[in-house]
Design a protein around this motif. Structure first.
Motif, PDB file in Angstrom:
ATOM      1  N   ALA A 192       0.914  -1.130   0.071  1.00 12.57           N
ATOM      2  CA  ALA A 192       0.086  -0.108  -0.078  1.00 12.57           C
ATOM      3  C   ALA A 192       0.880   1.327   0.101  1.00 12.57           C
ATOM      4  O   ALA A 192       2.115   1.085  -0.191  1.00 12.57           O
ATOM      5  CB  ALA A 192      -0.906   0.144   1.255  1.00 12.57           C
ATOM      6  N   GLY A 193       0.416   2.474  -0.184  1.00  9.24           N
ATOM      7  CA  GLY A 193       1.172   3.682   0.175  1.00  9.24           C
ATOM      8  C   GLY A 193       1.196   4.139  -1.064  1.00  9.24           C
ATOM      9  O   GLY A 193       0.900   3.690  -2.298  1.00  9.24           O
ATOM     10  N   ASP A 194       1.583   5.707  -1.043  1.00  6.00           N
ATOM     11  CA  ASP A 194       1.587   6.561  -2.273  1.00  6.00           C
ATOM     12  C   ASP A 194       2.740   7.604  -2.160  1.00  6.00           C
ATOM     13  O   ASP A 194       3.130   7.919  -1.087  1.00  6.00           O
ATOM     14  CB  ASP A 194       0.288   7.032  -2.403  1.00  6.00           C
ATOM     15  N   LYS A 195       3.307   7.813  -3.506  1.00  6.73           N
ATOM     16  CA  LYS A 195       4.352   8.946  -3.226  1.00  6.73           C
ATOM     17  C   LYS A 195       3.847  10.444  -2.908  1.00  6.73           C
ATOM     18  O   LYS A 195       4.709  10.968  -2.383  1.00  6.73           O
ATOM     19  CB  LYS A 195       4.698   8.853  -4.830  1.00  6.73           C
ATOM     20  N   SER A 196       2.428  10.458  -2.812  1.00 10.26           N
ATOM     21  CA  SER A 196       1.996  11.829  -2.341  1.00 10.26           C
ATOM     22  C   SER A 196       2.082  12.112  -0.925  1.00 10.26           C
ATOM     23  O   SER A 196       1.583  13.121  -0.226  1.00 10.26           O
ATOM     24  CB  SER A 196       0.667  11.848  -2.776  1.00 10.26           C
ATOM     25  N   ASP A 197       2.371  10.898  -0.245  1.00 10.22           N
ATOM     26  CA  ASP A 197       2.091  10.769   1.207  1.00 10.22           C
ATOM     27  C   ASP A 197       3.683  11.495   2.121  1.00 10.22           C
ATOM     28  O   ASP A 197       4.425  10.635   2.246  1.00 10.22           O
ATOM     29  CB  ASP A 197       1.968   9.436   1.823  1.00 10.22           C
ATOM     30  N   LYS A 231       6.113 -12.698   2.506  1.00 11.10           N
ATOM     31  CA  LYS A 231       6.536 -11.175   1.694  1.00 11.10           C
ATOM     32  C   LYS A 231       7.810 -11.222   0.987  1.00 11.10           C
ATOM     33  O   LYS A 231       8.017 -11.020   0.086  1.00 11.10           O
ATOM     34  CB  LYS A 231       6.244 -10.092   2.360  1.00 11.10           C
ATOM     35  N   PHE A 232       8.830 -11.885   1.728  1.00  9.76           N
ATOM     36  CA  PHE A 232      10.119 -11.849   1.253  1.00  9.76           C
ATOM     37  C   PHE A 232      10.617 -12.991   0.780  1.00  9.76           C
ATOM     38  O   PHE A 232      11.943 -13.185   0.601  1.00  9.76           O
ATOM     39  CB  PHE A 232      10.956 -11.435   2.509  1.00  9.76           C
ATOM     40  N   LEU A 252       3.172  -2.858  -6.109  1.00 11.74           N
ATOM     41  CA  LEU A 252       3.115  -3.292  -4.753  1.00 11.74           C
ATOM     42  C   LEU A 252       3.085  -4.814  -4.707  1.00 11.74           C
ATOM     43  O   LEU A 252       2.499  -5.535  -6.020  1.00 11.74           O
ATOM     44  CB  LEU A 252       2.067  -2.917  -4.222  1.00 11.74           C
ATOM     45  N   TRP A 253       3.632  -5.506  -3.797  1.00 13.23           N
ATOM     46  CA  TRP A 253       3.250  -6.838  -3.380  1.00 13.23           C
ATOM     47  C   TRP A 253       1.823  -7.087  -3.052  1.00 13.23           C
ATOM     48  O   TRP A 253       1.096  -6.226  -2.432  1.00 13.23           O
ATOM     49  CB  TRP A 253       4.148  -7.145  -2.159  1.00 13.23           C
TER      50      TRP A 253
END
Length: 297
Positions: free
Chosen positions: A72-77, A204-205, A99-100
């Motif tokens: 999740a997440g975004d460059k705008s944060d 995840k890894f 993203l995973w």
């Protein structure tokens, strides 16, 4: 009497307004250039934002990697960080990445490296100096910043060496040593009678000890590689991020690489990141001191 009370109320309101004006955070400025593709005909998430001060020329660059658990997440944060860094004479870049679980961790990390490679080739067009780059990131972005700054294979694949790195600022990451974090998290659950998480770090890894080790920054730290200085910011009373920060710093120290630890008090994982850039924020003060030091490089 009423007039005196009215004057007192008016004076108190004025003080309140002034205090709020002084303490209110500066909003995130609009990017100079938004959603710039760093891969030709790439995915919609293979884009970055550029924040450059007016008349920027040959300024050092910040390359920032957002968090969000790699899924999740975004460059705008970025909150206050672009303005703070521009005020301190930087061009600021914030990148997205795929993203995973849509892509595996290796592909995700290579996306970040490709973004860095684009910045190295093109940031001079926006007033940045591609030979002076500070890498940073929060949470999952902290792990990505640390691996990008210690495992030279990712940047080398984009034609970039560690020589361009001014420093690395990972913020409250918990996976600089992935096997240790997996053992810690799974033991905590096991002793209380709970199964391992279905989407935990083990999965995840890559679900093999070799991959877990390979995605750990501590695995790749060695003297003579040109690894840059580190400022490791973390929440002082968080059991996982604090011990991981200390583990990273210890390995860097053993290799003779400069590192500074700063454990922020009376804060949390989100607040530590969001408050970077506030004038009275202790972690921001530590960041300013670190920036002042590495800028002399």
């Amino acid at each position: 009497m009423r007039s005196i009370i009215a004057l007192l109320i008016a004076a108190l309101l004025l003080v309140h307004i002034q205090v709020r004006a002084q303490t209110a955070p500066t909003p995130t400025p609009a990017p100079t250039k938004s959603s710039v593709p760093y891969v030709e005909n790439g995915d919609e998430r293979q884009v970055l934002d550029i924040y450059a001060p007016p008349n920027a020329k040959d300024l050092p660059v910040v390359f920032w990697i957002h968090g969000g658990g790699w899924q999740a997440g975004d460059k705008s944060d970025v909150k206050l960080k672009p303005q703070w860094f521009m005020d301190h004479g930087f061009v600021f870049v914030s990148t997205n990445y795929r993203l995973w679980p849509g892509v595996d961790m290796g592909t995700l990390t290579r996306d970040v490296a490709k973004s860095f490679g684009w910045v190295h080739k093109h940031i001079a067009e926006y007033g940045g100096n591609p030979q002076r780059v500070l890498v940073g990131g929060h949470s999952a972005g902290a792990q990505l910043a640390a691996i990008l700054s210690t495992d030279e294979r990712y940047l080398k694949a984009e034609g970039v060496s560690f020589d361009v790195l001014l420093g690395c600022v990972p913020v409250d990451g918990d996976t600089y040593d992935v096997p240790a974090m997996i053992e810690t998290a799974e033991t905590r659950l096991r002793v209380h009678g709970f199964p391992p998480p279905k989407q935990g770090h083990r999965i995840k890894f890559g679900d093999t000890p070799e991959k877990h080790k390979d995605f750990s920054a501590v695995t790749h730290i060695a003297s003579g590689k040109g690894i840059p200085p580190f400022l490791i910011l973390y929440v002082n009373d968080h059991p996982d991020t604090s011990i991981q920060a200390q583990r990273l710093a210890a390995v860097l120290k053993e290799a003779g690489i400069a590192s500074t630890l700063f454990g922020a008090k009376e804060t949390n994982h989100v607040k530590l990141n969001d408050n970077l850039g506030l004038a009275d924020d202790p972690a921001t003060k530590a960041l300013g001191e670190f920036v002042g030091t590495v800028m002399r490089k």
